[in-house]
Design an enzyme around this catalytic site. Structure first.
Site, short mmCIF file in Angstrom:
data_model
loop_
_atom_site.label_atom_id
_atom_site.label_comp_id
_atom_site.label_asym_id
_atom_site.label_seq_id
_atom_site.Cartn_x
_atom_site.Cartn_y
_atom_site.Cartn_z
N LYS A 196 0.90 -1.09 0.00
CA LYS A 196 -0.01 0.01 0.01
C LYS A 196 0.83 1.27 0.05
O LYS A 196 1.59 1.60 0.98
CB LYS A 196 -1.00 -0.05 1.28
CG LYS A 196 -2.07 1.09 1.21
CD LYS A 196 -2.66 1.79 2.19
CE LYS A 196 -1.67 2.75 3.00
NZ LYS A 196 -1.59 3.88 2.28
N GLY B 6 7.54 5.03 7.55
CA GLY B 6 6.81 6.11 7.66
C GLY B 6 7.02 6.62 9.24
O GLY B 6 8.02 6.58 9.68
N SER B 7 6.15 7.35 9.83
CA SER B 7 6.29 8.18 10.65
C SER B 7 6.71 7.38 12.26
O SER B 7 5.74 6.26 12.06
CB SER B 7 5.12 9.26 10.90
OG SER B 7 4.01 8.35 11.02
N THR B 8 7.06 7.85 13.21
CA THR B 8 7.20 7.10 14.33
C THR B 8 5.79 6.81 15.07
O THR B 8 5.52 5.87 15.58
CB THR B 8 8.24 7.88 15.32
OG1 THR B 8 9.31 7.62 14.48
CG2 THR B 8 8.31 7.36 16.74
N GLY C 297 4.26 4.00 13.20
CA GLY C 297 5.07 3.00 13.76
C GLY C 297 4.65 2.24 15.05
O GLY C 297 4.43 1.14 15.18
N GLU D 268 10.59 1.12 9.74
CA GLU D 268 11.58 2.18 9.37
C GLU D 268 10.95 3.52 9.51
O GLU D 268 10.34 3.91 8.79
CB GLU D 268 12.18 2.09 7.67
CG GLU D 268 12.69 0.70 7.45
CD GLU D 268 13.85 0.59 7.84
OE1 GLU D 268 14.64 1.57 8.53
OE2 GLU D 268 14.74 -0.62 7.75
N CYS E 13 13.83 10.84 5.65
CA CYS E 13 14.03 10.56 6.85
C CYS E 13 15.34 10.60 7.50
O CYS E 13 15.67 11.00 8.75
CB CYS E 13 13.64 9.27 6.98
SG CYS E 13 14.48 8.13 5.67
N GLU F 160 10.99 16.13 14.69
CA GLU F 160 11.11 16.03 13.12
C GLU F 160 10.30 16.99 12.35
O GLU F 160 9.05 16.75 12.62
CB GLU F 160 11.00 14.32 12.54
CG GLU F 160 11.17 14.11 11.24
CD GLU F 160 10.84 12.85 10.75
OE1 GLU F 160 9.52 12.44 10.87
OE2 GLU F 160 11.70 12.21 9.99
#
Ligand code: NAD
Length: 488
Positions: free
Chosen positions: A194, A246-248, A251, A268, A302, A399
């Site tokens: 996706k 993607g983003s933390t 995640g 990641e 990133c 970030e």
């Protein structure tokens, strides 16, 4: 004499003739369905959403929104292909398909580069010279491993996992798809991918390439949609592995969702990299590396070097050179080959960046932006420096994912190691020095998955990539990337 159009490269005094890449050779459908079981299937939701060109705000295509029933169909197709074809196929034959995909991608590299630039806002130079060649290189690299897994992991009898659910972000759409699909196929897994909702088009072009390659139906399925589609994939009971970039924040949601299941995962996630310049560094080379590290792809990276640490004795000279260099950066039409900084990927991301610019100023940091004009339509952010910041500033801790650099000075090696490691993230870092011993001391002490020495943002399919701490776990690339799709 014929009239010549001259584009002024903002305030540098240089005149650059426009050099736009042609869009004549590309084909984007008006509407895309879901790629399931080797066919283009209408979404059961009946819904479609628009993919926008962030440089013009124009609609590029309507794209299907997958609901949980569509995700279920895709997972079923992947399971069937795994059980009946892919897991039974000799590894050498699997490798041939992966090579074929790589070669077809290379053949269509120009088209893919233009679509990546249109859909994501990134400069064509980057899409053409970095994203697409690296994506092809990942397929070539992993094609070579398909029939050599016993050599890669001697005496360990590696076995595939089954169905991999893969979710990618919008900053390197095709490259992230390649990082995920190529090792999964080489290790004998089937895939439901996706892509991010703001940049789905090159993944859909990849689906066309996969169809053209003759890959057996259902081995790769590509389904589009936003968070809900991703969550349906994560929560599907018949998925054996989740590979997420993607983003933390997301995640963490995924890690919670799969806790207690036997799904494998690689995550990641975000980063807040430190770029460190010592007084003995080759200063001009370092300045170029810093510019590349943070303004490359509008800072939508990133591993962007978003925190800069300059040794006190060279602080003034580095800052002056940085500002001079920023003045020469070309911001504008991503399809122009002279453009250094393209469009911000979406309205939402621009709002996030602007929020951080306000916070930075409010917390007392000094802002610098070159005097350049930006187009009226589309989403744009001037390259930005913040000085007069300290470790506690929000813009140093969080970030931003935009072209924004926070600069601090340091005196000693120990001080800069402590400051560089003082972040929840640990994805990457850069060290600029003439001394090999200093370089090795720092590379071993910085808590980051990747540390570049006298360079920045260099990628290679043979090198593992991944983070420490809140930047995630697991590695993509190299042998480590294969291991993440195998059980022993
Ligand atoms: P994001 O986390 O918002 O979205 C990433 C993907 O996850 C998208 O496809 C999105 O639709 C999907 N998603 C969103 N919510 C979900 C949910 N609840 N369940 C399942 N899927 C969901 O990230 P983004 O804004 O697209 O990308 C930027 C982030 O990605 C940054 O934090 C960046 O640092 C990170 N990133 C990390 C790496 C790396 O290798 N470590 C590489 C690129 C980007």
């Amino acid at each position: 004499m014929a009239k010549k159009t001259i584009q002024i490269n903002f305030d540098t005094g240089w005149d650059l003739a426009p050099a736009p890449e042609s869009t004549d050779h590309i084909k984007i459908n008006e509407q895309y369905n879901l790629f399931i079981g080797g066919k283009w299937v209408k979404p059961k939701s009946g819904k479609y959403f628009a993919s926008i060109n962030p440089a013009t705000e124009e609609k590029l295509a309507m794209v299907a929104e997958a609901n949980d029933k569509d995700i279920d169909s895709a997972v079923k197709a992947a399971r069937k292909a795994y059980d009946t074809v892919w897991s039974k196929m000799p590894a050498k034959e699997r490798g041939k398909y992966i090579y074929r995909i790589a070669r077809l991608m290379q053949e269509k590299a120009r088209e893919l580069a233009v679509i990546e630039s249109l859909d994501g806002g990134k400069p064509i130079r980057e899409a053409r010279d970095i994203d697409i060649p690296l994506a092809c290189a990942h397929f070539f690299y992993y094609a070579g491993w398909a029939d050599k897994l016993d050599y890669a992991f001697p005496n360990r009898k590696p076995k595939s996992l089954g169905v991999a659910g893969q979710i990618t972000p919008w900053n390197f759409p095709l490259l992230m798809a390649a990082w995920k699909i190529a090792p999964a196929l080489a290790t004998g897994n089937t895939v439901v991918l996706k892509p991010a909702e703001t940049t789905p088009l090159t993944a859909l072009k990849l689906a066309e390439i996969i169809q053209e390659s003759g890959l057996p139906d259902g081995v790769v399925n590509i389904v589009t949609g936003a968070a809900e589609s991703g969550a349906a994939l994560v929560n599907h009971k018949d998925v054996d592995k989740i590979a997420f970039t993607g983003s933390t924040g997301v995640g963490k949601i995924i890690q919670n969702a799969i806790a207690g299941t036997d799904k494998k995962a690689t995550l990641e996630l975000g980063g807040k990299a430190a770029n460190i310049i010592f007084e003995d560094a080759p200063i001009d080379q370092a300045v170029e590396g810093i510019i590349n590290g943070i303004f490359f792809n509008q800072g939508h990276v990133c591993c962007a070097g978003s925190r800069l640490f300059i040794q006190e004795s060279v602080y003034d000279v580095v800052l002056r050179k940085l500002k001079d260099r920023m003045q020469a950066l070309v911001v504008g039409n991503p399809l122009d080959k002279n453009t250094d900084i393209g469009a911000i990927n979406s309205k939402e991301q621009l709002a996030t960046i602007n929020k951080y610019l306000k916070i930075g100023t409010k917390e007392g940091a000094e802002i610098y932006q070159p005097e350049c004009s930006i187009p009226k339509k589309g989403y744009w952010c001037k390259p930005t420096l913040f000085t007069n910041v300290s470790q506690s500033n929000t813009i140093v801790q969080e970030e931003i994912f935009g072209p924004v650099l926070a600069i601090q000075s340091f005196r000693t090696v120990d001080e800069v190691i402590e400051k560089a490691n003082n972040t929840p993230y640990g994805l990457s870092a850069g060290v600029w020095t003439d001394k090999g011993s200093k370089m090795f001391n720092l590379t071993s002490q910085l808590k980051a998955g990747i540390v570049w020495g006298n360079t920045y943002n260099k990628f290679d399919p043979t090198s593992p990539f991944g983070g420490f701490k809140e930047s995630g776990f697991g590695r993509e690339g190299g042998l480590h990337g294969l291991k993440a799709y195998l059980k022993f």
